[in-house]
Design a protein around this motif. Structure first.
Motif, short mmCIF file in Angstrom:
data_model
loop_
_atom_site.label_atom_id
_atom_site.label_comp_id
_atom_site.label_asym_id
_atom_site.label_seq_id
_atom_site.Cartn_x
_atom_site.Cartn_y
_atom_site.Cartn_z
N THR A 1 0.85 -1.21 0.00
CA THR A 1 0.00 0.00 0.00
C THR A 1 0.88 1.25 0.00
N LEU A 2 1.92 1.22 0.82
CA LEU A 2 2.84 2.36 0.85
C LEU A 2 3.45 2.60 -0.54
N SER A 3 3.85 1.51 -1.20
CA SER A 3 4.49 1.69 -2.51
C SER A 3 3.51 2.34 -3.49
N GLU A 4 2.24 1.99 -3.37
CA GLU A 4 1.22 2.63 -4.23
C GLU A 4 1.14 4.13 -3.93
N TYR A 5 1.14 4.48 -2.65
CA TYR A 5 1.08 5.90 -2.27
C TYR A 5 2.30 6.65 -2.79
N LEU A 6 3.48 5.99 -2.70
CA LEU A 6 4.71 6.68 -3.10
C LEU A 6 4.80 6.87 -4.61
N LYS A 7 4.08 6.03 -5.37
CA LYS A 7 4.09 6.18 -6.84
C LYS A 7 3.44 7.51 -7.24
N GLU A 8 2.65 8.07 -6.35
CA GLU A 8 1.99 9.35 -6.63
C GLU A 8 2.95 10.54 -6.51
N ILE A 9 4.07 10.32 -5.88
CA ILE A 9 5.03 11.41 -5.68
C ILE A 9 5.69 11.73 -7.02
N PRO A 10 5.83 13.01 -7.38
CA PRO A 10 6.39 13.36 -8.69
C PRO A 10 7.70 12.63 -8.97
N ASP A 11 7.82 12.17 -10.22
CA ASP A 11 8.95 11.30 -10.62
C ASP A 11 10.33 11.94 -10.45
N HIS A 12 10.41 13.26 -10.57
CA HIS A 12 11.74 13.87 -10.51
C HIS A 12 12.31 13.85 -9.09
#
Ligand SMILES: [Fe+2]
Ligand SMILES: [Fe+2]
Length: 487
Positions: free
Chosen positions: A303-314
């Motif tokens: 679940t955390l990894s899904e949330y962190l995917k929302e953080i801008p890629d740069h």
């Protein structure tokens, strides 16, 4: 060692004053040091005096605090690296033997003594055993074994180095009587042994002590300050996310993510550190199962990894464990195993706790902060309400968790990863879910909030969090902004 030193001196047709030899010997320097010292002296030197050794020590670039190199920022080029030797991951060797403990404390002593010796106001010390033989004011460096109060209200420290132990008396009527001491910290002391209690002039270990006049800590010099650079990047911190908890502040988290999406690129917010307790874990405290929305540890990390995917890629992300994570509790903690993090994006550095980072020339020390429990319990004036004040005590002692054998478990690794060998520009911790900041001689100290509101367990334990705040530090100016997403 003594013969080698003397023959190196006589080969150069020089003579070494006895007190100069004493300084060399008591610091345990190698022949490399002695040869460098001798080579640095004028060719006309005949007598090598104590002052020559002291001046060399004070000017020796090899042992001085390295000059900080602040690299200019090239826009959008990520410039983040893990400082070599600061991550326990893959390096753990301890099995808990007595030998492990001896090595561990020796490592601590040596790292912190080296920092104390860099102080320009601290003359080279004698070993404790030698200091208890001479009748003049000298310096010693020792690790505190015990702190006691005498029946007359003075403080008595039992300290030791590799040559022996001694009792250091801090008189209650002296300016140093207000100093706070904690077990297992390393200190320098100026003082003089008490008069020999035996008629033959010999020191009696039972009745003798070392009368302290001044205490020196590794600390940071008062003149240190944040040196501005032309970097235009910023670094953000999100501590104690506690994914899996019923009290995880999802709406506030989403508000923060929306803000990052709208602003991070524009504002050069290029780095993000997650200082532990990224998930709520399983069995972290009695009755935790009632507070969990996700009661599967793998699911929590997914679940955390899904949330962190929302953080801008740069944004480059660094994540390390805390006491709620799926990791050994004893510090230093190795990085989370791949079994938990396989779904994470590759722009996430998964490291041990604590960790030292070099971010555009700034040293960032991130430590979850579990030892704050011990500081609050053991040290006068410390409280959960003011974690940066505790972090200042850590900087003064250049150690994240000096007290051994209390609530916070320490693993006796061959190197002391909790000793603050590198002075940070930015020092961040979490654990107590507070949102605080303080600057101490140029070091920006931050307690990086939490994304969990107060749990019943915390309510029962009178623990008041300050959640949903994202501290951001500008790497050029050092300006700290606390972005509050609770409102
Ligand atoms: Fe936490
Ligand atoms: Fe924690």
């Amino acid at each position: 060692m003594k013969d080698e030193v003397l023959s190196a001196v006589s080969r150069r047709n020089m003579f070494l004053a006895p007190d100069a030899l004493e300084v060399i010997e008591s610091n345990g320097y190698s022949m490399e040091f002695v040869n460098t010292l001798l080579n640095s002296l004028s060719k006309n030197t005949v007598f090598v005096m104590k002052s020559d050794v002291v001046n060399f020590l004070n000017g020796d670039k090899g042992i001085m605090e390295p000059e900080k190199v602040i690299k200019p920022k090239v826009k959008r080029d990520s410039d983040l690296s893990i400082i070599p030797g600061s991550d326990i991951t893959g390096q753990s060797t301890c099995t808990g033997t007595i030998e492990d403990f001896t090595k561990y404390f020796r490592s601590r002593y040596n790292i912190l003594k080296k920092i104390i010796l860099k102080r320009r106001d601290f003359d080279p010390p004698l070993s404790i055993s030698r200091a208890m033989e001479v009748d003049r004011e000298v310096n010693i460096v020792g690790i505190i074994y015990e702190v006691k109060t005498t029946k007359n209200g003075h403080t008595m420290l039992e300290i030791e180095d590799e040559t022996g132990t001694c009792n250091v008396l801090i008189r209650k009527d002296t300016p140093i009587s207000n100093e706070l001491f904690v077990n297992d910290e390393v200190i320098g002391v100026t003082g003089k042994r008490s008069k020999p209690s035996q008629g033959n002039g010999k020191y009696s270990a039972r009745s003798g002590f070392f009368n302290a006049n001044k205490i020196y800590r590794p600390d940071v010099t008062e003149k240190s300050s944040w040196t501005p650079s032309d970097s235009d990047s910023s670094i953000a911190f999100l501590s104690d996310i506690h994914i899996g908890s019923r009290e995880f502040l999802k709406p506030q988290w989403e508000k923060m993510i929306a803000w990052l999406k709208a602003n991070a690129y524009e504002k050069n917010l290029n780095y993000l550190v997650l200082p532990g307790d990224v998930v709520d874990g399983i069995g972290a405290y009695p009755g935790q199962e009632y507070d969990l929305e996700i009661d599967n540890i793998f699911k929590q990390y997914e679940t955390l990894s899904e949330y962190l995917k929302e953080i801008p890629d740069h944004m480059k992300i660094v994540m390390h464990p805390g006491n709620h994570d799926a990791c050994r509790l004893a510090e230093p903690q190795p990085a989370l195993k791949e079994i938990y993090t396989k779904s994470f994006d590759s722009n996430i550095y998964i490291t041990g706790n604590p960790i030292n980072l070099n971010v555009e020339g700034r040293i960032v020390t991130s430590y979850h902060g579990k030892s704050i429990d011990d500081w609050v319990q053991s040290v006068r004036g410390m409280s959960y309400e003011d974690p940066p004040a505790v972090m200042k005590q850590m900087i003064m002692r250049r150690h994240l968790a000096p007290m051994y054998g209390q609530k916070n478990a320490l693993a006796p690794e061959k190197k002391d990863y909790l000793a603050m060998e590198h002075l940070p520009d930015i020092f961040v911790s979490g654990h107590v879910h507070g949102a605080g900041r303080l600057e101490y001689h140029g070091v920006k100290m931050i307690n990086a909030s939490s994304w969990q509101s107060q749990t019943d367990y915390q309510k029962r334990n009178n623990f008041n969090p300050d959640p949903a705040i994202m501290p951001v530090v500008h790497l050029g100016t050092g300006e700290i902004t606390m972005h509050d997403f609770l409102k």
